[in-house]
Scaffold this active site. Structure first.
Site, PDB file in Angstrom:
ATOM      1  N   ASP A   1      -6.897   4.584  -4.679  1.00 21.95           N
ATOM      2  CA  ASP A   1      -7.596   4.450  -3.396  1.00 21.95           C
ATOM      3  C   ASP A   1      -8.221   5.829  -3.149  1.00 21.95           C
ATOM      4  OD1 ASP A   1      -7.872   2.522  -0.930  1.00 21.95           O
ATOM      5  OD2 ASP A   1      -7.364   4.431  -0.025  1.00 21.95           O
TER       6      ASP A   1
ATOM      7  N   LYS B   1       0.864  -1.189   0.000  1.00 22.14           N
ATOM      8  CA  LYS B   1       0.000   0.000   0.000  1.00 22.14           C
ATOM      9  C   LYS B   1       0.892   1.229   0.000  1.00 22.14           C
ATOM     10  CE  LYS B   1      -4.343   1.303   0.139  1.00 22.14           C
ATOM     11  NZ  LYS B   1      -5.543   0.687  -0.445  1.00 22.14           N
TER      12      LYS B   1
HETATM   13  P1  NDP Z   1     -12.905   8.014  -3.007  1.00 19.03           P
HETATM   14  O1  NDP Z   1     -11.881   9.022  -2.745  1.00 19.03           O
HETATM   15  O2  NDP Z   1     -13.389   7.791  -4.394  1.00 19.03           O
HETATM   16  O3  NDP Z   1     -14.200   8.295  -2.111  1.00 19.03           O
HETATM   17  C1  NDP Z   1     -14.157   8.374  -0.729  1.00 19.03           C
HETATM   18  C2  NDP Z   1     -15.517   8.841  -0.251  1.00 19.03           C
HETATM   19  O4  NDP Z   1     -15.562   8.781   1.164  1.00 19.03           O
HETATM   20  C3  NDP Z   1     -15.817  10.264  -0.632  1.00 19.03           C
HETATM   21  O5  NDP Z   1     -17.183  10.421  -0.810  1.00 19.03           O
HETATM   22  C4  NDP Z   1     -15.339  11.028   0.610  1.00 19.03           C
HETATM   23  O6  NDP Z   1     -15.943  12.292   0.769  1.00 19.03           O
HETATM   24  C5  NDP Z   1     -15.791  10.080   1.687  1.00 19.03           C
HETATM   25  N1  NDP Z   1     -15.010  10.259   2.923  1.00 19.03           N
HETATM   26  C6  NDP Z   1     -13.662  10.357   3.060  1.00 19.03           C
HETATM   27  N2  NDP Z   1     -13.328  10.527   4.347  1.00 19.03           N
HETATM   28  C7  NDP Z   1     -14.492  10.524   5.010  1.00 19.03           C
HETATM   29  C8  NDP Z   1     -14.812  10.665   6.359  1.00 19.03           C
HETATM   30  N3  NDP Z   1     -13.865  10.861   7.298  1.00 19.03           N
HETATM   31  N4  NDP Z   1     -16.108  10.607   6.700  1.00 19.03           N
HETATM   32  C9  NDP Z   1     -17.072  10.402   5.753  1.00 19.03           C
HETATM   33  N5  NDP Z   1     -16.821  10.280   4.458  1.00 19.03           N
HETATM   34  C10 NDP Z   1     -15.553  10.352   4.098  1.00 19.03           C
HETATM   35  O7  NDP Z   1     -12.336   6.649  -2.388  1.00 19.03           O
HETATM   36  P2  NDP Z   1     -12.780   5.155  -2.691  1.00 19.03           P
HETATM   37  O8  NDP Z   1     -14.236   5.096  -2.941  1.00 19.03           O
HETATM   38  O9  NDP Z   1     -11.860   4.594  -3.686  1.00 19.03           O
HETATM   39  O10 NDP Z   1     -12.437   4.454  -1.304  1.00 19.03           O
HETATM   40  C11 NDP Z   1     -13.358   4.384  -0.231  1.00 19.03           C
HETATM   41  C12 NDP Z   1     -12.944   3.285   0.736  1.00 19.03           C
HETATM   42  O11 NDP Z   1     -12.894   2.032   0.042  1.00 19.03           O
HETATM   43  C13 NDP Z   1     -11.548   3.455   1.357  1.00 19.03           C
HETATM   44  O12 NDP Z   1     -11.568   2.887   2.653  1.00 19.03           O
HETATM   45  C14 NDP Z   1     -10.678   2.596   0.447  1.00 19.03           C
HETATM   46  O13 NDP Z   1      -9.491   2.178   1.102  1.00 19.03           O
HETATM   47  C15 NDP Z   1     -11.621   1.438   0.203  1.00 19.03           C
HETATM   48  N6  NDP Z   1     -11.312   0.618  -0.967  1.00 19.03           N
HETATM   49  C16 NDP Z   1     -11.269   1.172  -2.218  1.00 19.03           C
HETATM   50  C17 NDP Z   1     -11.021   0.385  -3.317  1.00 19.03           C
HETATM   51  C18 NDP Z   1     -11.097   0.918  -4.692  1.00 19.03           C
HETATM   52  O14 NDP Z   1     -11.054   0.114  -5.630  1.00 19.03           O
HETATM   53  N7  NDP Z   1     -11.244   2.208  -4.904  1.00 19.03           N
HETATM   54  C19 NDP Z   1     -10.689  -1.054  -3.159  1.00 19.03           C
HETATM   55  C20 NDP Z   1     -10.857  -1.555  -1.816  1.00 19.03           C
HETATM   56  C21 NDP Z   1     -11.108  -0.720  -0.768  1.00 19.03           C
HETATM   57  P3  NDP Z   1     -15.317  13.625   0.107  1.00 19.03           P
HETATM   58  O15 NDP Z   1     -15.878  13.644  -1.282  1.00 19.03           O
HETATM   59  O16 NDP Z   1     -15.799  14.692   0.991  1.00 19.03           O
HETATM   60  O17 NDP Z   1     -13.833  13.454   0.142  1.00 19.03           O
END
Ligand code: NDP
Length: 458
Positions: free
Chosen positions: A178, A138
């Site tokens: 991510d 990571k």
């Molecule tokens: P993105 O950056 O696309 O989206 C993250 C989302 O979560 C955004 O809507 C963001 O809001 C919100 N967010 C971030 N921090 C917080 C918080 N403290 N409280 C509430 N909402 C929050 O990321 P991903 O969708 O790619 O990733 C989301 C999760 O999934 C992470 O834990 C990541 O590690 C996990 N993951 C992702 C994978 C992937 O393929 N993308 C694979 C496996 C796991 P805002 O728009 O305000 O930033």
């Protein structure tokens, strides 16, 4: 049922696991997220050491909890005002027993060594569960992409890659996206890597654009995969998404495609969020609006209610778990559901949780779900679809061909079913029938442990 399983096992296995945890905890005492992830996994492996004491002699736990390599580096860049900015970059190469290190890059101000190590550690077991030939790693940076211009993002990512390229490659370490790292960032990083290396090594990054070596279905894979996993859990109790009320936190990559697949299966998705607040639309979330606001315009989720006045917006993202639902899919970030939120969800009658994000539930919250008979799909199993399709992207790059959306989606669906079945089987075999936290940890661990033993003490 519980994940606190230490009580009913032999003293030797318990003592071994506890001693390893103490060493890890002393060595990394300033890294709470990493220790949380280690504790969850180690406790659930006690039954394995009880059944196979020879694994203790091989020092598997001592080795698997220590990254093979941790790289930290300076990332200098110049902002639009001509001011020099400095961020810190990381790559943790945790375990390469099963294949090249594989895991995403996260750009978020909260990123530090603890966050990257927790994610890298989890990734080892998740990648193993997919059955694909990929190790665990990571990386990321404390850079905040929010509010930055396109040019600033490009300058930062180019500087980041100018250092990172020394440590990665299609056969050594293959990063992906991510939080904060999407198609735009991957594109800029790939361009810089190609320029430095002077060759087209398509397999060095995954999550690439379709026109330059990306895989169809990669964008959708984590969200769709999470829903496929929950579908299996529901089916085991004669339930389904059809007609169920669903709450999904976040509105990023994972959330958007979890909502899409849940809606395709007939679910009524009523709420989603971003880091500022959440929206509730009892008529059902209009996903086209969310996609445009978040994927194209990069705006706040609060804008949704301007276009859909029957929906409501609530400031503060944590409150989303007070919205009653049958199925909750936490898809935003780590530790977003605590014991109190879990109790609220149970009170409102939640039947299933599918962790789309990494470690979104605290250990206490997981206990609440398990003790109340809620179907619980832990992150390393439920969100493994993203990395599984990343591995399929690597395969397509090596073969220099592309599969159709339907082909990749069918493979993803098959992989998610296998992960579910293997986790169920491992839980049953080790005396924890129905506990997918224990099942997923054991199933993921065993494959890595076998490979580590075969490869000797390295
Ligand atoms: P993105 O950056 O696309 O989206 C993250 C989302 O979560 C955004 O809507 C963001 O809001 C919100 N967010 C971030 N921090 C917080 C918080 N403290 N409280 C509430 N909402 C929050 O990321 P991903 O969708 O790619 O990733 C989301 C999760 O999934 C992470 O834990 C990541 O590690 C996990 N993951 C992702 C994978 C992937 O393929 N993308 C694979 C496996 C796991 P805002 O728009 O305000 O930033």
């Amino acid at each position: 049922m519980s994940i606190t399983i230490a009580e009913k096992h032999s003293t030797a296995a318990k003592q071994y696991v506890q001693a390893v945890y103490e060493t890890v905890s002393k060595r990394n005492h300033h890294e709470p997220e990493f220790l949380q992830a280690v504790k969850e996994i180690l406790d659930s492996l006690i039954p394995v050491f009880e059944q196979q004491p020879q694994l203790m002699e091989a020092g598997i736990l001592e080795r698997i909890t220590e990254p093979e390599r941790v790289v930290s580096f300076r990332v200098p860049w110049v902002d639009d005002n001509g001011k020099v900015q400095v961020n810190r970059g990381y790559r943790v190469q945790f375990n390469s027993a099963l294949g090249p290190y594989k895991g995403g890059l996260r750009f978020h101000p909260s990123v530090d060594a603890s966050i990257i190590k927790f994610l890298g550690f989890e990734q080892i077991f998740k990648n193993s569960l997919t059955g694909q030939p990929i190790g665990g790693g990571k990386g990321g940076s404390d850079f905040d992409p929010k509010g930055k211009s396109d040019n600033e993002i490009m300058r930062f990512t180019q500087s980041f890659m100018t250092e990172l390229y020394k440590y990665i490659g299609p056969d050594t370490d293959v990063p992906a996206g991510d939080i904060g790292v999407g198609a735009r960032e991957i594109g800029y990083m790939f361009g810089q890597y190609k320029r430095i290396r002077g060759g087209y090594e398509a397999g060095v990054l995954t999550g690439k654009g379709i026109v330059y070596g990306g895989s169809l279905t990669r964008k959708e894979a984590t969200g769709y995969g999470c829903v496929y996993f929950v579908q299996e859990m529901l089916a085991s109790k004669g339930l389904s998404f059809n007609g169920s009320k669903v709450v999904v936190s976040g509105s990023g990559n994972v959330s958007i495609y979890a909502i899409e697949k849940a809606q395709q299966l007939g679910a009524h998705v009523v709420a989603c969020s971003d880091s500022n607040g959440y929206i509730v639309d009892e008529e059902g979330i209009k996903l086209d609006t969310v996609k445009r606001l978040k994927e194209v315009e990069r705006k706040r989720i609060s804008e949704y209610v301007k276009e859909h006045p029957n929906a409501k917006y609530v400031e503060g993202c944590g409150g989303i778990w007070s919205v009653p639902c049958d199925i909750a899919l936490p898809c935003a970030t780590q530790n977003e559901i605590d014991e109190k939120d879990a109790a609220l969800l149970v009170e409102s009658g939640v039947k299933a949780i599918g962790e789309g994000a990494n470690m979104p539930s605290t250990l206490e919250a997981i206990e609440v779900f398990l003790n109340n008979g809620v179907l619980f799909g832990p992150a390393k199993a439920a969100n493994a679809g993203g990395v599984a399709v990343s591995s399929l992207e690597m395969s397509q790059n090596s073969m220099r061909l592309s599969w159709t959306f339907e082909e990749v989606d069918a493979k993803l669906h098959g992989i998610m079913k296998n992960i579910y079945n293997n986790s169920v089987k491992a839980a049953e075999e080790f005396g924890y029938a129905g506990n997918l936290v224990v099942g997923a940890n054991i199933a993921g661990f065993k494959r890595v442990a076998d490979a580590m033993i075969a490869q000797g003490v390295v």
